[in-house]
Design an enzyme around this catalytic site. Sequence first.
Site, PDB file in Angstrom:
ATOM      1  N   THR A 136       0.834  -1.198   0.000  1.00  0.00           N
ATOM      2  CA  THR A 136       0.000   0.000   0.000  1.00  0.00           C
ATOM      3  C   THR A 136       0.870   1.249   0.000  1.00  0.00           C
ATOM      4  O   THR A 136       1.825   1.343   0.776  1.00  0.00           O
ATOM      5  CB  THR A 136      -0.907   0.001   1.247  1.00  0.00           C
ATOM      6  N   SER A 137       0.552   2.215  -0.876  1.00  0.00           N
ATOM      7  CA  SER A 137       1.237   3.503  -0.927  1.00  0.00           C
ATOM      8  C   SER A 137       2.734   3.314  -1.184  1.00  0.00           C
ATOM      9  O   SER A 137       3.111   2.838  -2.256  1.00  0.00           O
ATOM     10  CB  SER A 137       0.958   4.284   0.353  1.00  0.00           C
ATOM     11  N   SER A 138       3.603   3.643  -0.257  1.00  0.00           N
ATOM     12  CA  SER A 138       5.029   3.378  -0.439  1.00  0.00           C
ATOM     13  C   SER A 138       5.257   1.901  -0.732  1.00  0.00           C
ATOM     14  O   SER A 138       6.119   1.538  -1.533  1.00  0.00           O
ATOM     15  CB  SER A 138       5.812   3.797   0.809  1.00  0.00           C
ATOM     16  N   ALA A 140       3.101  -0.005  -2.270  1.00  0.00           N
ATOM     17  CA  ALA A 140       2.647  -0.233  -3.643  1.00  0.00           C
ATOM     18  C   ALA A 140       3.711   0.212  -4.637  1.00  0.00           C
ATOM     19  O   ALA A 140       3.920  -0.424  -5.673  1.00  0.00           O
ATOM     20  CB  ALA A 140       1.344   0.514  -3.892  1.00  0.00           C
ATOM     21  N   HIS A 284      -6.818   8.170  -0.438  1.00  0.00           N
ATOM     22  CA  HIS A 284      -5.569   7.426  -0.220  1.00  0.00           C
ATOM     23  C   HIS A 284      -5.630   6.708   1.132  1.00  0.00           C
ATOM     24  O   HIS A 284      -5.667   7.355   2.167  1.00  0.00           O
ATOM     25  CB  HIS A 284      -4.389   8.390  -0.230  1.00  0.00           C
TER      26      HIS A 284
END
Length: 300
Positions: A136-138, A140, A284
Site C-alpha cells: 500500500t502507498s510506499s 505499492a 488514499h
Amino acid sequence: MQFLTRFAVLAGLATIGSSQSLTKVNDFNAGPTKLGMYVVVPKTLTTPAPMIVAVHHCQGSAQGYSTESKYMSLASSHNFIVIFPNSKSGGGCFDVASTATLTHNGGGDSQTIVNMVKYAAEKYGGDLNRTFVTGTSSGAMMTNVLVGAYPDVFKAGSAYSGVPDGCFYVAGSTATQDPPGWSNSCANGQTTKTAQQWGDLTRSYYPNYTGPRPRMQIWHGTADNTLHYPNYQEAMKQWSNVLGLTTSKQTANTPQSGYTQTIYGDGTTTTAQLVGYSAQGVGHSVPIHETMDLAFFGIA
C-alpha cells in the site's frame, strides 16, 4: 498516509503460541540495506509453501501492516508464508527513488527484500516458484519496483495506490539516505509517458532479462490526494506494454459499487495478465482486498 495507533502496533505482536504469530527475524542480515524482517509462518504449514511479501506504507511498520491487512489471519487456512519488511527510515517509507533500488541487484531496498525471500525459502520451506508481492502507498511503489527489477523472483503483484515503476526516481538519491527521495511531480500525477516509454524504463532496470513477466493487479482511488489518480492510468500503460497487451475491456461496479474493473488481454479476474481497479471517490488509499489478491495469485 496512514498513521498507526498504539493498539494496532501492539496487536501486531501476536502471541508466540498462535498458529499465525508475527515473528521478528533477528538473524536476517543479508542486506544490503538495513530493513527489518518479520514473518508469519503457520505451524501447520505444508511445504513448499507460497510466499507473499506484504510491504507497508509511509508512517507504517511491519507490525502495523500485519494487523491492517488480513494476510496474517489467512496464512494458516490457505497455507502460505507472509514476509513483512520493515522500513529503516524514520518516516517509515521505502526507498523507490534511487537507481540502486530500481535496478536488478543494484544494492537498494528492493534487493534486501529479495534476500528476505531467499532466506524464507531456505529456512521455512517457501516456494520460490510461487512468490508474490503486494503493498500500500510506499509499499505499492515498492511492489511495482520489485516486479519490474526482479521478474525472475515474483510471479505476480498487487499494488494499492502506488505509482509506476521508476516514476519516483530522484537524481542523486541514494539507497541509504533517510528520509528516502521524494518526487513531487510523480506524487502529483504530473509525470506522464507513453506506454512504450514506461515499458522501456522497466526493461532498462534488468536489460538482459528475456523470461516471462509477472502478472499485475493495480488499485487506485479517483480522490487520491497523496499519490494522485493519474498514476493509475500511467501504471496501466506501463504494464500493458511490458506484458505486450493491446486490448482491454471494462466492467462497472466490479468487485463492488463504484469500482470499475479493466482487464487487459485475455483471461478473467483471476487469470488475466493485467487487471486494474479504479475506485470512484476513494482517497488514499484503496482498502486491501486480500481474498481477491489470493485468488489473483492462485493461492485461494
